[in-house]
Design a protein around this motif. Structure first.
Motif, PDB file in Angstrom:
ATOM      1  N   PHE A 140       1.321   9.559   1.047  1.00 21.35           N
ATOM      2  CA  PHE A 140       2.448   8.763   1.043  1.00 21.35           C
ATOM      3  C   PHE A 140       3.035   8.779   2.636  1.00 21.35           C
ATOM      4  O   PHE A 140       3.376   7.602   2.980  1.00 21.35           O
ATOM      5  CB  PHE A 140       3.449   9.142   0.207  1.00 21.35           C
ATOM      6  CG  PHE A 140       4.610   8.413  -0.016  1.00 21.35           C
ATOM      7  CD1 PHE A 140       4.618   6.917  -0.021  1.00 21.35           C
ATOM      8  CD2 PHE A 140       5.922   8.813  -0.631  1.00 21.35           C
ATOM      9  CE1 PHE A 140       5.569   6.105  -0.036  1.00 21.35           C
ATOM     10  CE2 PHE A 140       6.815   8.237  -0.571  1.00 21.35           C
ATOM     11  CZ  PHE A 140       6.777   6.842  -0.382  1.00 21.35           C
ATOM     12  N   SER A 141       2.992   9.930   2.986  1.00 19.07           N
ATOM     13  CA  SER A 141       3.803   9.877   4.401  1.00 19.07           C
ATOM     14  C   SER A 141       2.921   9.220   5.490  1.00 19.07           C
ATOM     15  O   SER A 141       3.574   8.535   6.565  1.00 19.07           O
ATOM     16  CB  SER A 141       3.973  11.207   4.959  1.00 19.07           C
ATOM     17  OG  SER A 141       2.681  11.852   5.184  1.00 19.07           O
ATOM     18  N   ARG A 142       1.573   9.109   5.213  1.00 11.82           N
ATOM     19  CA  ARG A 142       0.763   8.193   6.220  1.00 11.82           C
ATOM     20  C   ARG A 142       0.874   6.885   6.056  1.00 11.82           C
ATOM     21  O   ARG A 142       1.050   5.946   7.015  1.00 11.82           O
ATOM     22  CB  ARG A 142      -0.750   8.683   5.930  1.00 11.82           C
ATOM     23  CG  ARG A 142      -1.085   9.999   6.398  1.00 11.82           C
ATOM     24  CD  ARG A 142      -2.741  10.231   6.545  1.00 11.82           C
ATOM     25  NE  ARG A 142      -3.229  10.175   5.464  1.00 11.82           N
ATOM     26  CZ  ARG A 142      -3.309  11.268   4.535  1.00 11.82           C
ATOM     27  NH1 ARG A 142      -3.100  12.368   5.032  1.00 11.82           N
ATOM     28  NH2 ARG A 142      -4.194  11.269   3.345  1.00 11.82           N
ATOM     29  N   GLU A 143       1.181   6.435   4.882  1.00 16.25           N
ATOM     30  CA  GLU A 143       1.242   5.121   4.406  1.00 16.25           C
ATOM     31  C   GLU A 143       2.744   4.751   5.096  1.00 16.25           C
ATOM     32  O   GLU A 143       2.900   3.594   5.278  1.00 16.25           O
ATOM     33  CB  GLU A 143       1.206   4.854   3.013  1.00 16.25           C
ATOM     34  CG  GLU A 143      -0.283   4.862   2.415  1.00 16.25           C
ATOM     35  CD  GLU A 143      -1.187   4.083   3.021  1.00 16.25           C
ATOM     36  OE1 GLU A 143      -0.619   2.996   3.725  1.00 16.25           O
ATOM     37  OE2 GLU A 143      -2.273   4.179   3.017  1.00 16.25           O
ATOM     38  N   LEU A 144       3.731   5.519   4.814  1.00 19.39           N
ATOM     39  CA  LEU A 144       5.150   5.304   5.299  1.00 19.39           C
ATOM     40  C   LEU A 144       5.064   4.827   6.648  1.00 19.39           C
ATOM     41  O   LEU A 144       5.785   4.118   7.360  1.00 19.39           O
ATOM     42  CB  LEU A 144       6.039   6.287   4.937  1.00 19.39           C
ATOM     43  CG  LEU A 144       6.558   6.556   3.602  1.00 19.39           C
ATOM     44  CD1 LEU A 144       7.213   7.793   3.321  1.00 19.39           C
ATOM     45  CD2 LEU A 144       7.328   5.213   3.168  1.00 19.39           C
ATOM     46  N   ALA A 145       4.098   5.817   7.583  1.00 25.97           N
ATOM     47  CA  ALA A 145       4.183   5.605   9.031  1.00 25.97           C
ATOM     48  C   ALA A 145       3.740   4.101   9.299  1.00 25.97           C
ATOM     49  O   ALA A 145       3.885   3.958  10.466  1.00 25.97           O
ATOM     50  CB  ALA A 145       3.269   6.784   9.497  1.00 25.97           C
ATOM     51  N   GLU A 168       0.947  -1.074  -0.074  1.00 21.90           N
ATOM     52  CA  GLU A 168       0.156   0.064  -0.057  1.00 21.90           C
ATOM     53  C   GLU A 168       0.821   1.185  -0.052  1.00 21.90           C
ATOM     54  O   GLU A 168       0.510   2.228  -0.617  1.00 21.90           O
ATOM     55  CB  GLU A 168      -0.860   0.075   1.425  1.00 21.90           C
ATOM     56  CG  GLU A 168      -2.178  -1.112   1.008  1.00 21.90           C
ATOM     57  CD  GLU A 168      -2.859  -1.068   2.352  1.00 21.90           C
ATOM     58  OE1 GLU A 168      -2.255  -0.660   3.461  1.00 21.90           O
ATOM     59  OE2 GLU A 168      -3.772  -1.933   2.396  1.00 21.90           O
ATOM     60  N   ALA A 169       1.812   1.102   0.769  1.00 19.14           N
ATOM     61  CA  ALA A 169       2.894   2.253   0.838  1.00 19.14           C
ATOM     62  C   ALA A 169       3.533   2.611  -0.656  1.00 19.14           C
ATOM     63  O   ALA A 169       3.793   3.783  -1.132  1.00 19.14           O
ATOM     64  CB  ALA A 169       3.939   2.129   1.893  1.00 19.14           C
ATOM     65  N   ARG A 170       4.040   1.530  -1.314  1.00 21.18           N
ATOM     66  CA  ARG A 170       4.675   1.521  -2.488  1.00 21.18           C
ATOM     67  C   ARG A 170       3.720   2.049  -3.648  1.00 21.18           C
ATOM     68  O   ARG A 170       4.094   2.973  -4.231  1.00 21.18           O
ATOM     69  CB  ARG A 170       4.908   0.057  -3.009  1.00 21.18           C
ATOM     70  CG  ARG A 170       5.746   0.074  -4.161  1.00 21.18           C
ATOM     71  CD  ARG A 170       5.929  -1.226  -4.879  1.00 21.18           C
ATOM     72  NE  ARG A 170       4.652  -1.980  -5.238  1.00 21.18           N
ATOM     73  CZ  ARG A 170       3.756  -1.713  -6.081  1.00 21.18           C
ATOM     74  NH1 ARG A 170       4.258  -0.961  -6.861  1.00 21.18           N
ATOM     75  NH2 ARG A 170       2.668  -2.502  -5.999  1.00 21.18           N
ATOM     76  N   MET A 208      12.592   6.096  -2.199  1.00 24.22           N
ATOM     77  CA  MET A 208      11.602   5.303  -1.124  1.00 24.22           C
ATOM     78  C   MET A 208      10.618   4.337  -1.831  1.00 24.22           C
ATOM     79  O   MET A 208      10.645   3.206  -1.118  1.00 24.22           O
ATOM     80  CB  MET A 208      10.661   6.515  -0.571  1.00 24.22           C
ATOM     81  CG  MET A 208      11.362   7.362   0.715  1.00 24.22           C
ATOM     82  SD  MET A 208      12.114   6.538   1.728  1.00 24.22           S
ATOM     83  CE  MET A 208      10.871   5.437   2.488  1.00 24.22           C
ATOM     84  N   VAL A 209      10.224   4.394  -3.105  1.00 36.21           N
ATOM     85  CA  VAL A 209       9.668   3.480  -3.683  1.00 36.21           C
ATOM     86  C   VAL A 209      10.461   2.435  -4.155  1.00 36.21           C
ATOM     87  O   VAL A 209      10.023   1.238  -3.755  1.00 36.21           O
ATOM     88  CB  VAL A 209       8.768   4.050  -5.024  1.00 36.21           C
ATOM     89  CG1 VAL A 209       8.429   3.087  -5.747  1.00 36.21           C
ATOM     90  CG2 VAL A 209       7.743   5.012  -4.642  1.00 36.21           C
TER      91      VAL A 209
END
Length: 313
Positions: free
Chosen positions: A227-232, A165-167, A285-286
């Motif tokens: 994206f930042s929320r998914e990274l968290a 999901e983050a990707r 990051m991806v």
């Protein structure tokens, strides 16, 4: 027969049918590709056949082509050649139509076999889950390892889902930031033109690209926030921010002619570089997330394979 003999037989049967279904699905995919290919070939061949038939009809019915052939004295020879070419084209069309019928028949046979097989993969998973419960409840040593594998599989599957999901969010953010870069690049080009040629039209083009960049920047920042929320969720703290290129910035710096064209050009270039840095960070990051997804997928596959080995023994 062991205590698990009956369910083991069911598992073997379901596994065999699942393998057969996989084989049929591969064959079906190949058949669909072949059918599509033949249909494309038929369109070309039928077009060619129609042309050959028209050429024959022109010579048979008279007309300018027949008149010219008659003048040179080779009408019959040319008519024979055109008829031969039409016959060859008709034979090719017939051959491809027959091939299409055979392939369609094979596809119907494959579909019938698939329907008869049902969903053996689901049946196999149900049987494996039932045997897993039996092993755990019986106190069999395999049950303890299966319980451990089940817990690890659940964790790995959840991790894989969150990383994927983050990707995906990162890929969407990268695309959105790319739009900003493209509009800023166009604005920079227009600014260069404005410096050397000047004029109201150059200003209008430049301002148009900047308005598009401004709108794209707001959308991109929203994508970066997601994206930042998914990274968290995967333990990465980050707050990527695009440079301050909001509507007031564009209006004050670009639209009111407060600064020179040269300074405008430099500001656009610096903004573009700052946005490019964000784009490169997102891309990195991806890439890391994709690598992590690959590692988790391999771990998931290894655990699933070990689970099946235990349940098949």
């Amino acid at each position: 027969m062991t205590a698990f003999g009956a369910i083991d037989d069911e598992i073997r049967d379901a596994r065999d049918r699942a393998r057969r279904r996989d084989q049929l699905m591969r064959q079906r995919a190949t058949l669909l590709n072949q059918i599509e290919e033949v249909r494309g070939v038929l369109v070309d061949l039928e077009r060619q056949l129609a042309k050959e038939d028209r050429d024959v009809a022109k010579l048979e019915q008279g007309g300018f082509a027949a008149f010219l052939a008659g003048l040179t004295g080779n009408k019959e020879e040319r008519l024979a050649r055109e008829r031969a070419e039409a016959l060859a084209a008709r034979q090719r069309v017939g051959g491809q139509r027959s091939r299409l019928e055979w392939l369609s028949g094979d596809l119907r046979t494959a579909d019938k076999s698939l329907a008869e097989l049902g969903n053996p993969h689901h049946e196999l998973e149900v049987l494996l889950a039932r045997k897993e419960r039996m092993l755990v409840e019986s106190g069999d040593p395999r049950g303890r390892e299966l319980s451990d594998i089940a817990a690890r599989l659940a964790n790995v599957t959840a991790d894989l889902r969150e990383h994927d999901e983050a990707r995906q969010a990162g890929a969407a953010a990268g695309q959105a930031v790319g739009y900003v870069l493209r509009h800023l690049g166009s604005a920079r080009g227009a600014s260069t033109w404005d410096m050397f040629s000047g004029g109201g039209f150059a200003d209008m083009v430049e301002h148009g690209h900047l308005r598009q960049a401004d709108e794209a920047a707001w959308h991109a920042q929203g994508a970066l926030d997601r994206f930042s929320r998914e990274l968290a969720d995967v333990g990465v703290t980050a707050a990527p921010q695009l440079p301050k290129v909001d509507t007031r910035w564009f209006a004050d710096v670009f639209f009111d002619n407060i600064i020179t064209d040269a300074i405008k050009h430099q500001r656009i270039a610096r903004t573009g570089e700052a946005v490019r840095e964000v784009a490169e960070w997102v891309g990195g990051m991806v890439g890391e997330l994709s690598a992590r997804c690959g590692h988790l997928a391999r771990e998931q596959e290894s655990l699933a394979r070990r689970r099946e080995e235990l349940l098949s023994s």
